[in-house]
Design a protein around this motif. Structure first.
Motif, short mmCIF file in Angstrom:
data_model
loop_
_atom_site.label_atom_id
_atom_site.label_comp_id
_atom_site.label_asym_id
_atom_site.label_seq_id
_atom_site.Cartn_x
_atom_site.Cartn_y
_atom_site.Cartn_z
N TRP B 172 0.74 -1.16 0.08
CA TRP B 172 0.01 0.00 -0.09
C TRP B 172 0.91 1.36 0.12
O TRP B 172 0.54 2.21 -0.61
CB TRP B 172 -0.97 -0.06 1.29
CG TRP B 172 -1.97 -0.72 0.85
CD1 TRP B 172 -2.63 -2.03 1.45
CD2 TRP B 172 -3.31 -0.16 0.14
NE1 TRP B 172 -3.74 -2.61 1.00
CE2 TRP B 172 -4.27 -1.42 -0.09
CE3 TRP B 172 -3.55 0.86 -0.98
CZ2 TRP B 172 -5.55 -1.38 -0.79
CZ3 TRP B 172 -4.57 0.68 -1.46
CH2 TRP B 172 -5.52 -0.17 -1.61
N VAL B 173 2.07 1.18 0.79
CA VAL B 173 2.83 2.32 0.98
C VAL B 173 3.48 2.61 -0.52
O VAL B 173 3.51 3.71 -0.84
CB VAL B 173 3.82 2.48 1.93
CG1 VAL B 173 4.68 3.35 1.89
CG2 VAL B 173 3.28 2.24 3.30
N ARG B 175 2.09 1.85 -3.51
CA ARG B 175 1.21 2.39 -4.40
C ARG B 175 1.17 3.56 -4.17
O ARG B 175 1.19 4.88 -5.12
CB ARG B 175 0.00 1.73 -4.05
CG ARG B 175 -0.18 0.26 -4.82
CD ARG B 175 -1.80 0.03 -4.49
NE ARG B 175 -1.70 -1.53 -4.74
CZ ARG B 175 -2.68 -2.22 -3.99
NH1 ARG B 175 -3.28 -2.03 -3.11
NH2 ARG B 175 -2.50 -3.67 -4.48
N ILE B 176 0.83 4.09 -2.84
CA ILE B 176 0.52 5.52 -2.62
C ILE B 176 1.67 6.37 -3.09
O ILE B 176 1.29 7.44 -3.63
CB ILE B 176 -0.14 5.75 -1.40
CG1 ILE B 176 -1.24 4.67 -1.07
CG2 ILE B 176 -0.33 7.17 -0.94
CD1 ILE B 176 -1.61 4.80 0.70
N GLU B 177 2.80 6.11 -2.65
CA GLU B 177 4.00 6.96 -3.03
C GLU B 177 4.05 7.01 -4.26
O GLU B 177 4.41 8.15 -4.79
CB GLU B 177 5.45 6.44 -2.29
CG GLU B 177 6.56 7.15 -2.39
CD GLU B 177 6.32 8.73 -2.37
OE1 GLU B 177 6.04 8.96 -1.30
OE2 GLU B 177 6.84 9.37 -3.15
N VAL B 179 1.95 6.77 -6.88
CA VAL B 179 0.81 7.82 -7.26
C VAL B 179 1.06 9.17 -7.03
O VAL B 179 1.00 10.15 -7.96
CB VAL B 179 -0.77 7.25 -6.80
CG1 VAL B 179 -1.63 8.36 -6.86
CG2 VAL B 179 -0.99 5.99 -7.29
N LEU B 180 1.40 9.46 -5.74
CA LEU B 180 2.06 10.88 -5.52
C LEU B 180 3.07 11.29 -6.45
O LEU B 180 3.09 12.57 -7.03
CB LEU B 180 2.63 10.88 -4.03
CG LEU B 180 3.30 12.07 -3.72
CD1 LEU B 180 2.32 13.29 -3.87
CD2 LEU B 180 3.92 12.02 -2.16
#
Lengths: 216, 277
Positions: B172-173, B175-177, B179-180
């Protein structure tokens, strides 16, 4: 194989067997799986053992996944035996829809019974269940993940929605890590997207008015 | 024939090379990562098919990730080499350094005031606050995405050293990073560097290594004044790059920008089709 090496092999086998017979097995002193599953770990009803297995409440100051409410049916040979409308003909997804939101099911197309096995579906803590945590890694995970260990098998296949409050109780580290990252990412966009838009407009104004835009 | 030396040298070749390598690997990781993220949608599956389905996509993603981490390690060595250890504090806190200083906080508010028409354009030295932010954002991003990426590289091996459920968190980390990082590059970075009216249509300074002197007088007045004061301005001036190179920079740069926009637009358009949470 030469006669000499055959003798050495036989002697080796004899030595190993005799040493195994010669030692008494110690009773396990911790609650992690020992592998002597029939006698030690998996007596029916030993719920609390499973709550403390690797990946249970112990890890990382209680931030790891926990199983606060183990259900009785998870210990039964037929997990569905008191489900009134249960029928092997009904698709699992009809009742277990939340368990279809993960990479294993969605992306790899793995069906429920490839891990939970055929009828009757045993509860995951039933003492002969292939998904019992003492053998899950070897009986289920290692079918695709070569060399899977109990630690590897503590990966949560049916993970909770990480931003839902449910995850705060079931998997606190996932909940807090995902919220931290979302706030970090959201913060960057919330601040800098509008800022960039205003900046662009200001730049255009400076260019159109043809005044020295940068105050030199 | 004398060539007009109208441009100010801003990036030495090695730094242009860092940026070029970083952007090429970043785009490979973006395309393969998005293909994997959107694998349940026809668009994502179509992207992945260009790389031989999901196994090929993931393999390229992994190799590119290792290349990027190797580049990061090389960059650390380069940085250690660039620091003037005898004059450590001046080297780190000087006007040519990318380290954040008090003046950047002031620069941020001065720029904010300019954007809303309250103040004159700030007196930036060589690096403005957003240029430093862009540099350090790669650090923070690369550390987050690199550590989690290494964990996910071989999950079975990773779980020998830590509980396997940390892989849930790592994914999850990661993925989010990612996308950021992509969202920031494909919107904010492109706009600030290329689409602002004063930079439009294309700002090649990171590719040819120089900026127009008059432009620099506006954007980085303190830098030009410092060079003049120290008598180094003449020595820092360079002629514009030859036309074929400028065409190459433009075509290459816009190919990358269009690829980024393609990913951005289709990722947003297909976001509703994502079946994972």
């Amino acid at each position: 194989m030469s006669i000499g090496s055959t003798i050495i092999c036989l002697l080796g086998a004899l030595f190993m067997t005799s040493s195994a017979f010669g030692q008494a097995m110690d009773a396990p002193t911790d609650l992690a799986g020992t592998g002597y599953f029939r006698d030690q770990d998996t007596l029916p009803g030993s719920f609390r053992f499973y709550q403390q297995l690797p990946g249970g409440e112990s890890g990382f100051w209680g931030m790891g996944p926990s199983r606060p409410n183990l259900r009785r049916s998870s210990f039964k040979i037929d997990a569905h035996d008191d489900v009134v409308y249960y029928s092997p003909e009904v698709r699992c997804q009809k009742c277990h829809e939340p368990q279809t939101k993960d990479l294993h099911y969605l992306r790899m197309g793995i069906t429920c019974v490839q891990c939970h096995r055929g009828q009757p579906v045993a509860g995951v803590y039933q003492y002969y269940s292939p998904l019992n945590p003492i053998r899950r890694h070897a009986y289920v995970c290692a079918k695709c993940h070569e060399g899977a260990t109990p630690s590897f098998a503590s990966y949560m296949v049916h993970e909770p929605n990480p931003i839902a409050s449910e995850a705060q109780g079931r998997f606190p580290l996932l909940y807090y890590a995902v919220w931290f990252m979302l706030i970090l990412a959201g913060g960057v966009f919330v601040i800098f997207l509008p800022y960039t838009v205003f900046w662009w407009i200001r730049d255009l104004v400076a260019k159109l008015t043809r005044r020295p835009s940068h105050g030199s | 024939m004398a060539v007009d030396r109208t441009r100010l040298k801003r990036f030495p070749p090695v730094q242009r090379l860092w940026h070029l390598g970083l952007l090429v690997v970043f785009m490979i990781l973006s395309v393969t990562g998005i293909a994997w993220m959107y694998f349940e949608t026809p668009w994502g599956r179509g992207l992945a098919e260009q790389f031989g389905g999901f196994t090929g996509t993931l393999e390229i993603h992994r190799i590119a990730g290792l290349v990027m981490l190797a580049g990061f390690v090389l960059h650390l060595l380069y940085m250690l080499f660039k620091i003037d250890w005898k004059r450590f504090s001046q080297s780190l806190m000087g006007p040519d350094s990318l380290v954040f200083q008090w003046i950047d906080i002031k620069g941020f508010f001065a720029h904010l005031g300019w954007v809303f028409g309250l103040r004159k354009y700030p007196h930036f030295d060589r690096w403005s606050w957003w240029e430093k932010f862009d540099y350090w954002a790669v650090w923070w991003g690369l550390i987050i995405v690199g550590v989690t990426g290494l964990m996910l590289y071989n999950p079975v091996l990773t779980s020998d050293f830590m509980p396997g459920w940390l892989l849930n968190v790592a994914l999850w980390v990661h993925r989010i990073e990612a996308v950021l990082a992509m969202g920031h590059i494909f919107t904010i970075h492109f706009t600030v560097e290329h689409w602002r009216p004063s930079a439009f249509p294309y700002n090649a300074s990171m590719f040819d290594g120089s900026v127009d002197l008059e432009e620099a007088r506006h954007e980085h007045p303190a830098w030009v004044e410092r060079l003049e004061r120290e008598g180094r301005l003449e020595g820092t001036l360079v002629p514009p790059p030859p036309v074929p190179l400028r065409i190459l920079y433009f075509v290459f740069g816009y190919a990358i920008i269009l690829l980024g926009l393609f990913l951005l637009v289709f990722a947003i358009a297909n976001a509703a089709l994502l079946t994972l949470f």
